[in-house]
Design a protein around this motif. Structure first.
Motif, PDB file in Angstrom:
ATOM      1  N   MET A 120       0.825  -1.198   0.000  1.00 54.51           N
ATOM      2  CA  MET A 120       0.000   0.000   0.000  1.00 54.51           C
ATOM      3  C   MET A 120       0.862   1.251   0.000  1.00 54.51           C
ATOM      4  N   GLY A 121       1.937   1.210   0.774  1.00 54.16           N
ATOM      5  CA  GLY A 121       2.839   2.354   0.811  1.00 54.16           C
ATOM      6  C   GLY A 121       3.510   2.598  -0.526  1.00 54.16           C
ATOM      7  N   VAL A 122       3.939   1.519  -1.179  1.00 52.85           N
ATOM      8  CA  VAL A 122       4.585   1.648  -2.490  1.00 52.85           C
ATOM      9  C   VAL A 122       3.594   2.180  -3.519  1.00 52.85           C
ATOM     10  N   ALA A 123       2.363   1.649  -3.504  1.00 50.49           N
ATOM     11  CA  ALA A 123       1.347   2.101  -4.452  1.00 50.49           C
ATOM     12  C   ALA A 123       1.011   3.574  -4.238  1.00 50.49           C
ATOM     13  N   LEU A 124       0.905   3.993  -2.977  1.00 53.69           N
ATOM     14  CA  LEU A 124       0.612   5.399  -2.696  1.00 53.69           C
ATOM     15  C   LEU A 124       1.758   6.305  -3.132  1.00 53.69           C
ATOM     16  N   ALA A 125       2.977   5.810  -3.020  1.00 55.42           N
ATOM     17  CA  ALA A 125       4.117   6.579  -3.542  1.00 55.42           C
ATOM     18  C   ALA A 125       3.989   6.747  -5.050  1.00 55.42           C
ATOM     19  N   GLY A 126       3.504   5.706  -5.725  1.00 52.32           N
ATOM     20  CA  GLY A 126       3.272   5.815  -7.159  1.00 52.32           C
ATOM     21  C   GLY A 126       2.196   6.832  -7.487  1.00 52.32           C
ATOM     22  N   VAL A 127       1.131   6.872  -6.677  1.00 52.02           N
ATOM     23  CA  VAL A 127       0.075   7.866  -6.876  1.00 52.02           C
ATOM     24  C   VAL A 127       0.632   9.273  -6.681  1.00 52.02           C
ATOM     25  N   ALA A 128       1.455   9.448  -5.640  1.00 46.86           N
ATOM     26  CA  ALA A 128       2.050  10.763  -5.387  1.00 46.86           C
ATOM     27  C   ALA A 128       2.923  11.201  -6.561  1.00 46.86           C
ATOM     28  N   LEU A 129       3.693  10.257  -7.106  1.00 47.07           N
ATOM     29  CA  LEU A 129       4.542  10.584  -8.245  1.00 47.07           C
ATOM     30  C   LEU A 129       3.699  10.940  -9.470  1.00 47.07           C
ATOM     31  N   ALA A 130       2.605  10.189  -9.660  1.00 47.86           N
ATOM     32  CA  ALA A 130       1.701  10.499 -10.772  1.00 47.86           C
ATOM     33  C   ALA A 130       1.054  11.866 -10.586  1.00 47.86           C
ATOM     34  N   ALA A 131       0.734  12.218  -9.328  1.00 41.32           N
ATOM     35  CA  ALA A 131       0.141  13.532  -9.050  1.00 41.32           C
ATOM     36  C   ALA A 131       1.119  14.653  -9.367  1.00 41.32           C
ATOM     37  N   VAL A 132       2.394  14.441  -9.033  1.00 40.83           N
ATOM     38  CA  VAL A 132       3.413  15.443  -9.365  1.00 40.83           C
ATOM     39  C   VAL A 132       3.500  15.614 -10.877  1.00 40.83           C
ATOM     40  N   ASP A 133       3.481  14.478 -11.593  1.00 39.14           N
ATOM     41  CA  ASP A 133       3.548  14.532 -13.050  1.00 39.14           C
ATOM     42  C   ASP A 133       2.328  15.237 -13.628  1.00 39.14           C
ATOM     43  N   GLU A 134       1.146  14.904 -13.128  1.00 43.47           N
ATOM     44  CA  GLU A 134      -0.078  15.519 -13.646  1.00 43.47           C
ATOM     45  C   GLU A 134      -0.150  16.989 -13.276  1.00 43.47           C
ATOM     46  N   GLY A 135       0.408  17.350 -12.104  1.00 42.38           N
ATOM     47  CA  GLY A 135       0.403  18.750 -11.692  1.00 42.38           C
ATOM     48  C   GLY A 135       1.212  19.641 -12.599  1.00 42.38           C
ATOM     49  N   THR A 136       2.166  19.053 -13.295  1.00 40.00           N
ATOM     50  CA  THR A 136       2.982  19.854 -14.221  1.00 40.00           C
ATOM     51  C   THR A 136       2.447  19.808 -15.645  1.00 40.00           C
ATOM     52  N   PRO A 263       8.971  10.408 -18.095  1.00 39.96           N
ATOM     53  CA  PRO A 263       9.738   9.563 -17.162  1.00 39.96           C
ATOM     54  C   PRO A 263       9.071   9.449 -15.791  1.00 39.96           C
ATOM     55  N   LEU A 264       8.478  10.553 -15.292  1.00 37.54           N
ATOM     56  CA  LEU A 264       7.772  10.487 -14.010  1.00 37.54           C
ATOM     57  C   LEU A 264       6.609   9.503 -14.078  1.00 37.54           C
ATOM     58  N   ARG A 265       5.909   9.498 -15.211  1.00 41.22           N
ATOM     59  CA  ARG A 265       4.767   8.587 -15.350  1.00 41.22           C
ATOM     60  C   ARG A 265       5.223   7.138 -15.407  1.00 41.22           C
ATOM     61  N   TRP A 266       6.363   6.880 -16.074  1.00 38.38           N
ATOM     62  CA  TRP A 266       6.909   5.523 -16.058  1.00 38.38           C
ATOM     63  C   TRP A 266       7.267   5.109 -14.637  1.00 38.38           C
ATOM     64  N   GLY A 267       7.881   6.030 -13.884  1.00 35.49           N
ATOM     65  CA  GLY A 267       8.211   5.725 -12.494  1.00 35.49           C
ATOM     66  C   GLY A 267       6.981   5.447 -11.666  1.00 35.49           C
ATOM     67  N   ALA A 268       5.933   6.250 -11.883  1.00 37.59           N
ATOM     68  CA  ALA A 268       4.675   6.023 -11.164  1.00 37.59           C
ATOM     69  C   ALA A 268       4.091   4.666 -11.522  1.00 37.59           C
TER      70      ALA A 268
END
Length: 317
Positions: A120-136, A263-268
């Protein structure tokens, strides 16, 4: 698993993943809530006359129909209409496995194992990374709507687990009858009768094909084939194929909609898929036989998370 069965599992994942691209195309033809209503209407009719009587209590059909059909898919279609990319939607929706585990813990007392908590923690980190990507690159409000859709998907998974339907296709077809009128009512109130009528009058072969794809191919064929596989193989063998859904979702969106995968989306994607896998398979030895639903369900951007045993509900398939 036989090669033919393996090919069928991959085909279902591909159908569910490509569905997000088809939804994006459909939103150019219909207002989002009207589109969702048409999807469920086409999924219910004429199939409801051929699947037999409901095999669970109506309270579960109505509850799942409102939570999954109205809330989850209504929010998903609204989010995508507001600018959430199709590929990213197929990925972010997989966080439903985290919401499912949290809701099951809160209301069913199912304490997650340490690997599941880590997942769950890893998945939420992926969501946070996706949010950063979408925010830009896009609107965060649309991103939030899809996260809310994932939360309602998690709730519908828990409700489906409580219902324990013995027939996945029968259950999904009857569930599809519930959202039609509420979604039509919400569409008339928020999107307006003039906009709805204009979309229906402009209906062409492409719009009709889109509705039939999201209804008959992703729901009727997808659920039927998935249930058929689950009757012949252990859930632990079939369920991992649902991890391919965001792979097909992101790749089809890049191919047909020309969505750029940063690249951020791939990481997410790596974090989310890895986290979902840990969340879904993090309780080894917990059960010895398939259950109606474990951790997830389908999509309609119906696919479900791995761990969905007999009833994958919702992804958007």
């Amino acid at each position: 698993m036989r090669p033919a069965h393996l090919a069928l599992a991959v085909l279902v994942a591909a159908v569910w993943g490509v569905n997000f691209t088809v939804i994006d195309l459909g939103l150019a033809h219909f207002p989002p809530l009207l589109f969702s209503a048409l999807r469920f209407l086409a999924a219910a009719l004429p199939a409801v006359f051929f699947v037999g009587r409901p095999k669970v209590a109506w309270k579960w059909i109505v509850a799942v129909g409102l939570v999954l059909g109205v809330a989850k898919f209504g929010l998903l279609f609204l989010g995508m209409s507001a600018g959430m990319p199709a590929g990213l939607s197929s990925l972010v929706l997989q966080v439903q496995s985290v919401f499912t585990a949290l809701i099951a813990f809160a209301f069913l007392g199912e304490r997650p194992s340490r690997p599941r908590v880590l997942g769950m923690g890893v998945a939420l980190a992926g969501v946070a990374l996706a949010a950063v990507d979408e925010g830009t690159t896009g609107p965060l409000g649309a991103f939030a709507l899809v996260i809310a859709a994932a939360a309602f998907w998690g709730l519908s998974n828990v409700l489906t687990r409580k219902a324990s339907p013995p027939d996945a296709l029968n259950f999904m077809v009857w569930v599809s009858t519930v959202p039609v009128l509420p979604l039509l009512g919400l569409s008339l109130l928020t999107e307006g009768p003039a906009r709805d009528m204009a979309a229906l009058r402009a209906l062409d072969w492409q719009g009709a094909a889109i509705v039939l794809y999201v209804a008959w191919v992703t729901t009727v064929f997808g659920f039927g084939a998935w249930g058929w596989l689950l009757h012949r193989h252990p859930a632990s063998t079939v369920a991992p194929f649902s991890l391919l859904v965001p792979v097909f979702g992101m790749s089809s969106a890049a191919l047909f909609l020309h969505e750029h995968i940063t690249p951020l989306r791939w990481g997410a994607a790596v974090l989310l898929v890895g986290g979902v896998a840990l969340t879904s398979f993090g309780n080894p030895g917990r059960r010895s036989r398939p259950r109606a639903v474990d951790d997830g369900a389908t999509p309609d951007g119906t696919p479900g998370a791995p761990g969905a045993a007999a009833v994958p509900v919702g992804g958007d398939r």
